[in-house]
Design a protein around this motif. Sequence first.
Motif, PDB file in Angstrom:
ATOM      1  N   LEU A  27       0.830  -1.200   0.000  1.00 57.48           N
ATOM      2  CA  LEU A  27       0.000   0.000   0.000  1.00 57.48           C
ATOM      3  C   LEU A  27       0.873   1.263   0.000  1.00 57.48           C
ATOM      4  N   GLU A  28       0.392   2.306  -0.664  1.00 62.18           N
ATOM      5  CA  GLU A  28       1.204   3.495  -0.921  1.00 62.18           C
ATOM      6  C   GLU A  28       1.800   4.110   0.336  1.00 62.18           C
ATOM      7  N   ARG A  29       0.991   4.248   1.392  1.00 62.08           N
ATOM      8  CA  ARG A  29       1.485   4.905   2.603  1.00 62.08           C
ATOM      9  C   ARG A  29       2.650   4.141   3.226  1.00 62.08           C
ATOM     10  N   ALA A  30       2.611   2.820   3.115  1.00 58.22           N
ATOM     11  CA  ALA A  30       3.723   2.007   3.622  1.00 58.22           C
ATOM     12  C   ALA A  30       4.928   2.097   2.690  1.00 58.22           C
ATOM     13  N   GLN A  31       4.685   2.003   1.383  1.00 55.31           N
ATOM     14  CA  GLN A  31       5.795   2.085   0.437  1.00 55.31           C
ATOM     15  C   GLN A  31       6.520   3.422   0.531  1.00 55.31           C
ATOM     16  N   GLU A  32       5.772   4.499   0.714  1.00 52.62           N
ATOM     17  CA  GLU A  32       6.395   5.824   0.810  1.00 52.62           C
ATOM     18  C   GLU A  32       7.243   5.937   2.077  1.00 52.62           C
ATOM     19  N   THR A  33       6.753   5.371   3.173  1.00 53.70           N
ATOM     20  CA  THR A  33       7.539   5.338   4.414  1.00 53.70           C
ATOM     21  C   THR A  33       8.798   4.513   4.207  1.00 53.70           C
ATOM     22  N   ALA A  34       8.634   3.330   3.620  1.00 55.87           N
ATOM     23  CA  ALA A  34       9.771   2.427   3.405  1.00 55.87           C
ATOM     24  C   ALA A  34      10.807   3.040   2.477  1.00 55.87           C
ATOM     25  N   ALA A  35      10.360   3.777   1.460  1.00 58.61           N
ATOM     26  CA  ALA A  35      11.299   4.370   0.500  1.00 58.61           C
ATOM     27  C   ALA A  35      12.224   5.369   1.176  1.00 58.61           C
ATOM     28  N   ILE A  36      11.686   6.154   2.109  1.00 60.05           N
ATOM     29  CA  ILE A  36      12.504   7.145   2.810  1.00 60.05           C
ATOM     30  C   ILE A  36      13.505   6.453   3.731  1.00 60.05           C
ATOM     31  N   VAL A  37      13.043   5.427   4.441  1.00 60.45           N
ATOM     32  CA  VAL A  37      13.940   4.664   5.317  1.00 60.45           C
ATOM     33  C   VAL A  37      15.010   3.960   4.484  1.00 60.45           C
ATOM     34  N   ALA A  38      14.598   3.359   3.374  1.00 63.72           N
ATOM     35  CA  ALA A  38      15.517   2.587   2.532  1.00 63.72           C
ATOM     36  C   ALA A  38      16.576   3.479   1.892  1.00 63.72           C
ATOM     37  N   ALA A  39      16.190   4.674   1.468  1.00 63.97           N
ATOM     38  CA  ALA A  39      17.154   5.582   0.840  1.00 63.97           C
ATOM     39  C   ALA A  39      18.276   5.923   1.813  1.00 63.97           C
ATOM     40  N   ASN A  40      17.926   6.156   3.060  1.00 63.25           N
ATOM     41  CA  ASN A  40      18.927   6.473   4.067  1.00 63.25           C
ATOM     42  C   ASN A  40      19.855   5.284   4.332  1.00 63.25           C
ATOM     43  N   ALA A  41      19.306   4.067   4.222  1.00 62.02           N
ATOM     44  CA  ALA A  41      20.096   2.852   4.470  1.00 62.02           C
ATOM     45  C   ALA A  41      20.781   2.331   3.211  1.00 62.02           C
ATOM     46  N   ARG A  42      20.574   3.030   2.089  1.00 59.05           N
ATOM     47  CA  ARG A  42      21.126   2.608   0.791  1.00 59.05           C
ATOM     48  C   ARG A  42      20.676   1.201   0.429  1.00 59.05           C
ATOM     49  N   LEU A  43      19.390   0.963   0.600  1.00 68.44           N
ATOM     50  CA  LEU A  43      18.781  -0.317   0.259  1.00 68.44           C
ATOM     51  C   LEU A  43      17.590  -0.067  -0.650  1.00 68.44           C
ATOM     52  N   ASP A  44      17.174  -1.098  -1.370  1.00 66.20           N
ATOM     53  CA  ASP A  44      15.943  -1.051  -2.152  1.00 66.20           C
ATOM     54  C   ASP A  44      14.867  -1.785  -1.372  1.00 66.20           C
ATOM     55  N   PRO A  45      13.736  -1.122  -1.083  1.00 65.72           N
ATOM     56  CA  PRO A  45      12.682  -1.828  -0.349  1.00 65.72           C
ATOM     57  C   PRO A  45      12.102  -2.971  -1.176  1.00 65.72           C
ATOM     58  N   VAL A  46      11.753  -4.039  -0.494  1.00 64.75           N
ATOM     59  CA  VAL A  46      11.151  -5.216  -1.117  1.00 64.75           C
ATOM     60  C   VAL A  46       9.669  -5.227  -0.764  1.00 64.75           C
ATOM     61  N   ILE A  47       8.811  -5.229  -1.781  1.00 68.36           N
ATOM     62  CA  ILE A  47       7.366  -5.247  -1.543  1.00 68.36           C
ATOM     63  C   ILE A  47       6.951  -6.660  -1.163  1.00 68.36           C
ATOM     64  N   GLU A  48       6.219  -6.761  -0.059  1.00 63.61           N
ATOM     65  CA  GLU A  48       5.832  -8.056   0.484  1.00 63.61           C
ATOM     66  C   GLU A  48       4.326  -8.067   0.768  1.00 63.61           C
ATOM     67  N   ASP A  49       3.588  -8.850  -0.019  1.00 64.35           N
ATOM     68  CA  ASP A  49       2.124  -8.900   0.134  1.00 64.35           C
ATOM     69  C   ASP A  49       1.697  -9.344   1.528  1.00 64.35           C
ATOM     70  N   ALA A  50       2.484 -10.187   2.187  1.00 60.98           N
ATOM     71  CA  ALA A  50       2.108 -10.687   3.515  1.00 60.98           C
ATOM     72  C   ALA A  50       2.017  -9.574   4.552  1.00 60.98           C
ATOM     73  N   LEU A  51       2.637  -8.432   4.282  1.00 57.76           N
ATOM     74  CA  LEU A  51       2.635  -7.315   5.234  1.00 57.76           C
ATOM     75  C   LEU A  51       1.506  -6.328   4.993  1.00 57.76           C
TER      76      LEU A  51
END
Length: 198
Positions: free
Chosen positions: A57-81
Motif C-alpha cells: 500500500l502506498e502509505r507504507a511504500q512511501e515510508t519504506a522508500a525514505i527509510v531505505a534511501a537512508n540505508a542505501r537499500l531497495d525496499p522489497v514489496i511483500e504482500d504478507a505485510l
Amino acid sequence: MATTLFLVRHAVHGLVDQVLCGRTAGVHLGEAGRHQAAQLAWRLGQARLAAIYSSPLERAQETAAIVAANARLDPVIEDALTEIDFGAWNGRRFDSLRDDPDWRRWNTERGTARPPGGESMGEVQARTMRWAESASDRHPDGAIAAVSHGDVIKAMVAAVLGLPLDHYGRFEIGPASLTTIMLWRGGASLLRMNEAVA
C-alpha cells in the motif's frame, strides 16, 4: 543466531482516525508523514539493516522508500505485510460504522469476528508470522525492517506474547512507531513496543 525485526507502522496521513482506509488505493503521506519517515530513517540508520520490506500500500511504500534511501537499500514489496482486508468496510468513515453491530463485534471479539467480505485477524496473524519466520531464515543474525500497519503489527505482537487476539486493544501501535522483535528458529521475544521516534 537470531534476527532483529523492526516492525514499523507507516507514517501518518491525512485520514488517520477518520477513515478506515484498509486496502483503499491512493492514500499517501502528507508533509507530517514524510517528516516522521525521515525521523524513522535516522533512527533505523543506526541498525545496519540487511533488508527493508514493505506492505504494497502506498502509505507504507512511501515510508519504506525514505527509510531505505537512508540505508542505501531497495525496499522489497511483500504482500504478507499488507493491511487487513476489511471487505465492505474499506474506505468507510469511522463515524459511519459506529452503529453497525458487526463493527462492534469486530472490535470486541477479534479472535472470532470477520469484516463482511474480509479476512479475520487470525488469518492476518498466520500470514504475517509465516512471513516473519521465512524472513528470519533469510537473514539469520541480521537486522531487518518491515513497514506495515497498526493492526497487522498488533497481530504479530499478540503471536509473540501468546496473547489472545481479543486482547489486541490493550496496547497501542501508533503511526511511525517501532516495535522490535527478536526471532530465532522455534521462538521469538518482544524487545520494545510502540517506540515513538517522531
